[in-house]
Design a protein around this motif. Structure first.
Motif, PDB file in Angstrom:
ATOM      1  N   GLY A   1       0.787  -1.224   0.000  1.00 54.46           N
ATOM      2  CA  GLY A   1       0.000   0.000   0.000  1.00 54.46           C
ATOM      3  C   GLY A   1       0.820   1.275   0.000  1.00 54.46           C
ATOM      4  O   GLY A   1       0.277   2.364   0.268  1.00 54.46           O
ATOM      5  N   ARG A   2       2.092   1.193  -0.317  1.00 48.85           N
ATOM      6  CA  ARG A   2       2.909   2.416  -0.388  1.00 48.85           C
ATOM      7  C   ARG A   2       3.984   2.259  -1.462  1.00 48.85           C
ATOM      8  O   ARG A   2       4.313   1.144  -1.873  1.00 48.85           O
ATOM      9  N   ARG A   3       4.515   3.390  -1.870  1.00 51.02           N
ATOM     10  CA  ARG A   3       5.573   3.401  -2.869  1.00 51.02           C
ATOM     11  C   ARG A   3       6.917   3.114  -2.207  1.00 51.02           C
ATOM     12  O   ARG A   3       7.225   3.651  -1.147  1.00 51.02           O
ATOM     13  N   VAL A   4       7.688   2.259  -2.886  1.00 43.20           N
ATOM     14  CA  VAL A   4       8.979   1.820  -2.352  1.00 43.20           C
ATOM     15  C   VAL A   4      10.037   1.986  -3.444  1.00 43.20           C
ATOM     16  O   VAL A   4       9.878   1.459  -4.547  1.00 43.20           O
TER      17      VAL A   4
ATOM     18  N   ALA B   1      -5.969   0.973  -8.378  1.00 44.28           N
ATOM     19  CA  ALA B   1      -6.453   0.062  -7.335  1.00 44.28           C
ATOM     20  C   ALA B   1      -6.492   0.754  -5.978  1.00 44.28           C
ATOM     21  O   ALA B   1      -7.430   0.569  -5.187  1.00 44.28           O
ATOM     22  N   ALA B   2      -5.468   1.573  -5.701  1.00 45.14           N
ATOM     23  CA  ALA B   2      -5.447   2.304  -4.431  1.00 45.14           C
ATOM     24  C   ALA B   2      -6.592   3.302  -4.365  1.00 45.14           C
ATOM     25  O   ALA B   2      -7.264   3.441  -3.323  1.00 45.14           O
ATOM     26  N   GLU B   3      -6.850   3.998  -5.469  1.00 51.42           N
ATOM     27  CA  GLU B   3      -7.956   4.949  -5.518  1.00 51.42           C
ATOM     28  C   GLU B   3      -9.302   4.253  -5.334  1.00 51.42           C
ATOM     29  O   GLU B   3     -10.253   4.845  -4.801  1.00 51.42           O
ATOM     30  N   ALA B   4      -9.381   2.995  -5.748  1.00 53.04           N
ATOM     31  CA  ALA B   4     -10.616   2.216  -5.579  1.00 53.04           C
ATOM     32  C   ALA B   4     -10.781   1.707  -4.154  1.00 53.04           C
ATOM     33  O   ALA B   4     -11.817   1.102  -3.828  1.00 53.04           O
ATOM     34  N   GLY B   5      -9.753   1.910  -3.318  1.00 46.94           N
ATOM     35  CA  GLY B   5      -9.837   1.494  -1.920  1.00 46.94           C
ATOM     36  C   GLY B   5      -9.376   0.085  -1.642  1.00 46.94           C
ATOM     37  O   GLY B   5      -9.624  -0.433  -0.541  1.00 46.94           O
ATOM     38  N   LEU B   6      -8.704  -0.541  -2.596  1.00 45.79           N
ATOM     39  CA  LEU B   6      -8.226  -1.903  -2.362  1.00 45.79           C
ATOM     40  C   LEU B   6      -7.286  -1.904  -1.156  1.00 45.79           C
ATOM     41  O   LEU B   6      -6.363  -1.091  -1.086  1.00 45.79           O
ATOM     42  N   PRO B   7      -7.488  -2.796  -0.184  1.00 46.85           N
ATOM     43  CA  PRO B   7      -6.669  -2.769   1.034  1.00 46.85           C
ATOM     44  C   PRO B   7      -5.186  -2.948   0.744  1.00 46.85           C
ATOM     45  O   PRO B   7      -4.797  -3.637  -0.213  1.00 46.85           O
ATOM     46  N   PRO B   8      -4.323  -2.341   1.554  1.00 48.53           N
ATOM     47  CA  PRO B   8      -2.873  -2.468   1.363  1.00 48.53           C
ATOM     48  C   PRO B   8      -2.431  -3.929   1.355  1.00 48.53           C
ATOM     49  O   PRO B   8      -2.914  -4.740   2.145  1.00 48.53           O
TER      50      PRO B   8
END
Length: 490
Positions: A21-24, A197-204
């Motif tokens: 759920g984050r950029r690495v 996917a993140a904008e759609a709320g997909l869990p981390p």
């Protein structure tokens, strides 16, 4: 703008991985170039064992909650991601055209709508997925599809986002978490998919995207003991390496590999249709695994078929894939052009004749290779037996139906076959004898997600599509219940 963002045709793309759920970021990067002008598109985070371990750990941590999420809720997420794809269709199309060189008009009108359809189809199929209970001596059998666990999905460069969602959609719908490893020659739309996917709320941790080279990050991913499924689309040599690594942990794997598919043209065929089907094999500059690159034509009509083919091929327009008038764009990478040209040069040196094309398009320069048709080729020659993956076709003739089938089946592949005939009985006979996962009769590339897809022989392992996808991405369970023995505490 962040130092980890590149701008492609006005679209900002994050060049880092998406893990948990984050950029690495990574300590190292690799350069992504555009096939259009070989200009640099960006410096992409170059993953390795550390990023692979982090991504699998994130997927493993997220798995229990995602597996416990109801079917209806998982389907809702997939539809929300599809909505995001639809909203950003133009951005996705232009980025992918710049990244892999395929036609912009195809991305706009066909590919990106198919990306959204992949997500919606498997969301809806999930809600209908069931097996009717059945009886065994009064006992009730109930079949269920249980989530398997973290999945590693490795996708190719020729249709990056479409083939990514072809795998991601059923894997997520099944209740699995995903680590997606896109091809290093076309990684950008996978990064945009993570954003969507993140904008759609997909869990981390449910969807992770790790970029890099196969030997550096792909290898530790497929060999990881916590991975429960591996799906790969690509070459046979890479598939052998993946299969060996996955098998060490008894990890089920699905392999969609190369092809050397035939197009059989019988004398009773509509020759204009057959020639159209043949010219269609130059789609995406020949970089299509399903392409019928071996034209097998009945002797009595070979001259006329060739005349019509040459006439139709001459109307193809090579050029910038962003131009609406272009029908054949560049090949994806300098190494791919070198590979294609090597095949053609060796074939010509061995006695083949170029009826059309035969080399790079020097008028355009860059990565444009002329659509090519070679004749006077032997059945056991390299150009007939090995996948070129470029705009190169061969033409051979046959005298009888038996000879046509024998030539068609005489390779180590078995992905697809195309058949042109005006005789329905012959179509049934020949299709039944062809070794192929898909046979098209008087048509090409008609695909339905309800149908099984995959290859025979060295064209692959397993089938996906419809329920076949869920059979792969799930652990199938049968629960048998006795008719009596309940304690009534009511």
């Amino acid at each position: 703008m962040s130092a980890h963002t590149t701008t492609v045709a006005g679209v900002d793309v994050d060049t880092r991985h998406w893990i948990g759920g984050r950029r690495v970021a990574s300590a190292e990067t690799f350069t992504d170039i555009s096939p259009i002008d070989q200009g640099v598109l960006g410096e992409i985070a170059r993953g390795g064992a550390t990023e692979a371990e982090a991504a699998v750990a994130a997927a493993t941590e997220a798995f229990p909650a995602w597996a416990a999420t109801s079917r209806a809720e998982r389907a809702r997420f997939l539809h929300a991601i599809a909505d995001g794809v639809d909203r950003r269709r133009e951005e996705l199309a232009i980025v992918e055209t710049n990244d892999n060189g395929a036609l912009l008009r195809s991305h706009r009108r066909g590919v990106m709508p198919r990306v959204a359809h992949n997500l919606r189809f498997f969301a809806d199929w999930l809600l209908e997925l069931e097996h009717a209970p059945f009886d065994t001596r009064g006992h009730t059998n109930h079949v269920s599809w249980d989530p398997a666990g973290p999945c590693v999905l490795i996708t190719p460069w020729n249709a990056p986002l479409m083939l990514a969602t072809w795998k991601v959609a059923p894997a997520l719908a099944a209740g699995n978490t995903v680590v997606l490893k896109p091809a290093e020659w076309s990684p950008l739309t996978a990064s945009l998919l993570a954003d969507i996917a993140a904008e759609a709320g997909l869990p981390p941790g449910v969807l992770n995207v790790v970029q890099g080279y196969g030997a550096e990050v792909g290898a530790p991913l497929v060999a990881h003991p916590d991975v429960r499924r591996v799906s790969f689309t690509g070459s046979v040599p890479t598939a052998r390496t993946i299969a060996a690594a996955a098998s060490a942990n008894l990890t089920p794997h699905s392999l969609e590999l190369g092809g050397k598919s035939p197009l059989l043209v019988f004398a009773d065929a509509d020759l204009d249709l057959a020639a159209d089907l043949a010219v269609e094999q130059y789609d995406n500059a020949g970089q299509v695994c399903l392409a019928a690159t071996r034209l097998l034509v009945e002797e009595s009509v070979a001259e006329e078929f060739t005349r019509r083919f040459v006439e139709k091929a001459s109307s193809l327009t090579q050029g910038d894939p962003r131009d609406e008038a272009t029908s054949v764009g560049p090949n994806v990478h300098p190494r791919q052009v070198e590979r294609i040209d090597g095949f053609v040069k060796r074939a010509l040196a061995a006695g083949a004749r170029a009826v059309v094309g035969g080399g790079p398009n020097t008028d355009l320069g860059g990565l444009h290779y002329r659509p090519t048709l070679l004749t006077d080729v032997a059945q056991d020659s390299e150009i007939v037996q090995e996948e070129v993956f470029g705009p190169v076709l061969t033409l051979q003739t046959f005298a009888t139906e038996d000879e046509a089938v024998a030539l068609a089946n005489d390779t180590r592949f078995g992905l697809a076959a195309t058949l042109a005939t005006g005789d329905a009985a012959r179509a049934d006979r020949v299709a039944a004898r062809l070794v192929a996962g898909t046979v098209w009769v008087n048509c090409f590339f008609v695909r339905d997600l309800r149908a099984p897809f995959g290859g025979s022989r060295q064209s692959g392992l397993g089938r996906e599509g419809g329920t076949w996808s869920f059979d792969f991405y799930c652990d199938l369970k049968n629960t048998v219940t006795a008719p009596k023995g309940w304690n009534d505490h009511g």
